[in-house]
Design an enzyme around this catalytic site. Structure first.
Site, PDB file in Angstrom:
ATOM      1  N   HIS A   1       0.801  -1.229   0.000  1.00  0.00           N
ATOM      2  CA  HIS A   1       0.000   0.000   0.000  1.00  0.00           C
ATOM      3  C   HIS A   1       0.838   1.287   0.000  1.00  0.00           C
ATOM      4  O   HIS A   1       0.539   2.235   0.725  1.00  0.00           O
ATOM      5  CB  HIS A   1      -0.945   0.009   1.208  1.00  0.00           C
ATOM      6  CG  HIS A   1      -2.019  -1.037   1.161  1.00  0.00           C
ATOM      7  ND1 HIS A   1      -2.577  -1.490  -0.011  1.00  0.00           N
ATOM      8  CD2 HIS A   1      -2.663  -1.713   2.159  1.00  0.00           C
ATOM      9  CE1 HIS A   1      -3.515  -2.391   0.273  1.00  0.00           C
ATOM     10  NE2 HIS A   1      -3.580  -2.556   1.574  1.00  0.00           N
TER      11      HIS A   1
ATOM     12  N   HIS B   1      -9.534   2.452   0.427  1.00  0.00           N
ATOM     13  CA  HIS B   1      -9.469   1.297   1.316  1.00  0.00           C
ATOM     14  C   HIS B   1     -10.520   1.363   2.433  1.00  0.00           C
ATOM     15  O   HIS B   1     -10.263   0.964   3.566  1.00  0.00           O
ATOM     16  CB  HIS B   1      -8.055   1.223   1.916  1.00  0.00           C
ATOM     17  CG  HIS B   1      -7.630  -0.129   2.375  1.00  0.00           C
ATOM     18  ND1 HIS B   1      -8.248  -0.797   3.411  1.00  0.00           N
ATOM     19  CD2 HIS B   1      -6.645  -0.940   1.948  1.00  0.00           C
ATOM     20  CE1 HIS B   1      -7.643  -1.954   3.600  1.00  0.00           C
ATOM     21  NE2 HIS B   1      -6.658  -2.069   2.722  1.00  0.00           N
TER      22      HIS B   1
ATOM     23  N   ASP C   1      -9.109 -12.492   1.495  1.00  0.00           N
ATOM     24  CA  ASP C   1      -8.125 -11.435   1.231  1.00  0.00           C
ATOM     25  C   ASP C   1      -7.550 -11.756  -0.146  1.00  0.00           C
ATOM     26  O   ASP C   1      -6.404 -12.177  -0.280  1.00  0.00           O
ATOM     27  CB  ASP C   1      -7.044 -11.459   2.326  1.00  0.00           C
ATOM     28  CG  ASP C   1      -6.126 -10.235   2.245  1.00  0.00           C
ATOM     29  OD1 ASP C   1      -6.340  -9.395   1.350  1.00  0.00           O
ATOM     30  OD2 ASP C   1      -5.195 -10.144   3.064  1.00  0.00           O
TER      31      ASP C   1
ATOM     32  N   GLN D   1      -9.800  -6.298  -4.668  1.00  0.00           N
ATOM     33  CA  GLN D   1      -9.435  -7.084  -3.503  1.00  0.00           C
ATOM     34  C   GLN D   1     -10.663  -7.153  -2.608  1.00  0.00           C
ATOM     35  O   GLN D   1     -11.226  -6.108  -2.246  1.00  0.00           O
ATOM     36  CB  GLN D   1      -8.289  -6.369  -2.752  1.00  0.00           C
ATOM     37  CG  GLN D   1      -7.637  -7.183  -1.665  1.00  0.00           C
ATOM     38  CD  GLN D   1      -6.589  -8.155  -2.204  1.00  0.00           C
ATOM     39  OE1 GLN D   1      -6.209  -8.094  -3.377  1.00  0.00           O
ATOM     40  NE2 GLN D   1      -6.123  -9.046  -1.357  1.00  0.00           N
TER      41      GLN D   1
ATOM     42  N   GLU E   1     -11.608  -3.303  -2.687  1.00  0.00           N
ATOM     43  CA  GLU E   1     -10.605  -2.339  -3.159  1.00  0.00           C
ATOM     44  C   GLU E   1     -10.363  -2.584  -4.646  1.00  0.00           C
ATOM     45  O   GLU E   1      -9.602  -3.481  -5.011  1.00  0.00           O
ATOM     46  CB  GLU E   1      -9.301  -2.535  -2.397  1.00  0.00           C
ATOM     47  CG  GLU E   1      -9.440  -2.477  -0.893  1.00  0.00           C
ATOM     48  CD  GLU E   1      -8.397  -3.349  -0.203  1.00  0.00           C
ATOM     49  OE1 GLU E   1      -7.194  -3.162  -0.425  1.00  0.00           O
ATOM     50  OE2 GLU E   1      -8.793  -4.252   0.554  1.00  0.00           O
TER      51      GLU E   1
END
Ligand code: BGC
Length: 345
Positions: A106, A180, A245, A282, A310
């Protein structure tokens, strides 16, 4: 409806931080902070018309200055992981800050979520908005080139929060910007009873460090198959790593704005649809939340207290020749649009 601006605190360097509050006719409210271009709060009506909070976050600036897992953040210069915090660009090695074991996550130690942006409020076609800009200097967290970045939030009367990302660079550089936000459409408790649909028949499998192996695999026959709706609770125990995830490869044409996920919360009846122009998303179920973070209204955020969708270019693309290209070159423009669209059952 116009936006209003209010003082929210100061950065450790003593710079003032403001919240830009956008409202619409149905009572929705979005609060965007110029520190980190973070979506601090989003309120939406439930099926009884009660307007309530649907994101995880903090009441005070201190929460955002401390350690937290990217609540509401604008993530960049490259969202998600880059394996070994390195890659080759036009034959030359680029080394990035490693902030997730040996990997880059990130945007690094001080990503776009931990810097102050310049904000400008606007009103356009019935939408209240705020445009945030900054220059990410050459070498920031190891990335090459000066990147001129803008993030625009607009709240429409169609109950959509639209986020437009735009960037240009004076040198080739990978770019992958996203938001996010952790959602909880019930506003409290966990998200295990939320019902999720993701129009993706494939995903990108990862190794133990959550770095893509380079394969693009079918979701069919796995707990990742959300092509038909499923409650998160149904199959989460069968997912290695304590929950979802994963990067989903969306069944859509590249570049067109289309659905990345539709999520329903049966109790209050709120529905969130996430749309994106990017090829992936994501889906993360807050697996690393462990109850130590105290958020808004004194809430302790435990495992699965929120979920994120995301939208993104695929993780580790700078090292994966088989994935869609992620390099922005001088003269080109990086554009990404995300829409969070709200409705009720
Ligand atoms: C990643 C997770 C990570 C979380 C918070 C998500 O985008 O996929 O692995 O823990 O962000 O950093």
């Amino acid at each position: 409806m116009p936006s209003t601006r209010r003082h929210f605190g100061e950065t450790p360097e003593g710079h003032a931080v403001h919240l830009h509050v956008l409202t619409n006719d149905s009572g929705m409210e979005a609060a965007v902070m110029d520190y980190g271009a973070i979506l601090v709060s989003l309120k939406a009506p439930d099926s009884e018309g009660r307007v309530g909070e649907v994101t995880l976050g903090f009441d005070r600036i201190e929460g955002y200055l401390g350690q937290h897992p990217y609540f509401g953040a604008t993530v960049g210069r490259y969202a998600n992981r880059i394996g070994g915090a390195r890659f080759l660009l036009d034959g030359k090695e680029v080394r990035l800050a490693a902030n997730n074991g040996p990997n880059h996550l990130h945007g690094g130690v001080r990503g776009f979520d931990r810097v102050l942006w310049e904000a400008e409020d606007f009103e356009e076609d019935g939408s209240a908005g705020v445009r945030l800009r900054r220059l990410s200097p050459d070498g920031e967290e190891g990335y090459p080139g000066n990147l001129d970045v803008a993030v625009t939030y607009a709240l429409t009367d169609l109950d959509e929060l639209r986020i437009d990302f735009e960037a240009t660079s004076d040198e080739p550089t990978p770019v992958n910007l996203t938001n996010h936000t952790y959602f909880n459409l019930r506003g409290t408790g966990d998200i295990l009873d939320h019902v999720v649909q993701i129009p993706a028949s494939r995903y990108t499998p990862v190794d133990e460090g959550l770095i893509p192996t380079g394969e693009i695999a079918p979701v069919q026959g796995t707990p990742l198959d959300f092509t038909a709706p499923h409650a998160v609770r149904e199959r989460i125990a069968a997912v290695p790593g304590g929950g979802y995830d994963h990067n989903f490869v969306l069944d859509k044409k590249p570049g067109c704005l289309a659905c990345a996920a539709r999520v329903e919360e049966p109790e209050g009846g709120r529905v969130l649809e996430v749309l994106t122009t990017e090829p992936g998303a994501q889906f993360y179920t807050g697996n690393f939340l462990d109850g130590t973070l105290v958020g808004r209204d004194g809430q302790r955020y435990g495992r699965h207290a929120g979920f994120c969708v995301e939208p993104q270019r695929f993780p580790d693309s700078p090292n994966q020749p088989g994935f869609p290209d992620c390099v922005l070159r001088p003269g080109g423009v990086y554009l990404h649009t995300i829409v969070f669209r709200f409705a009720v059952l």
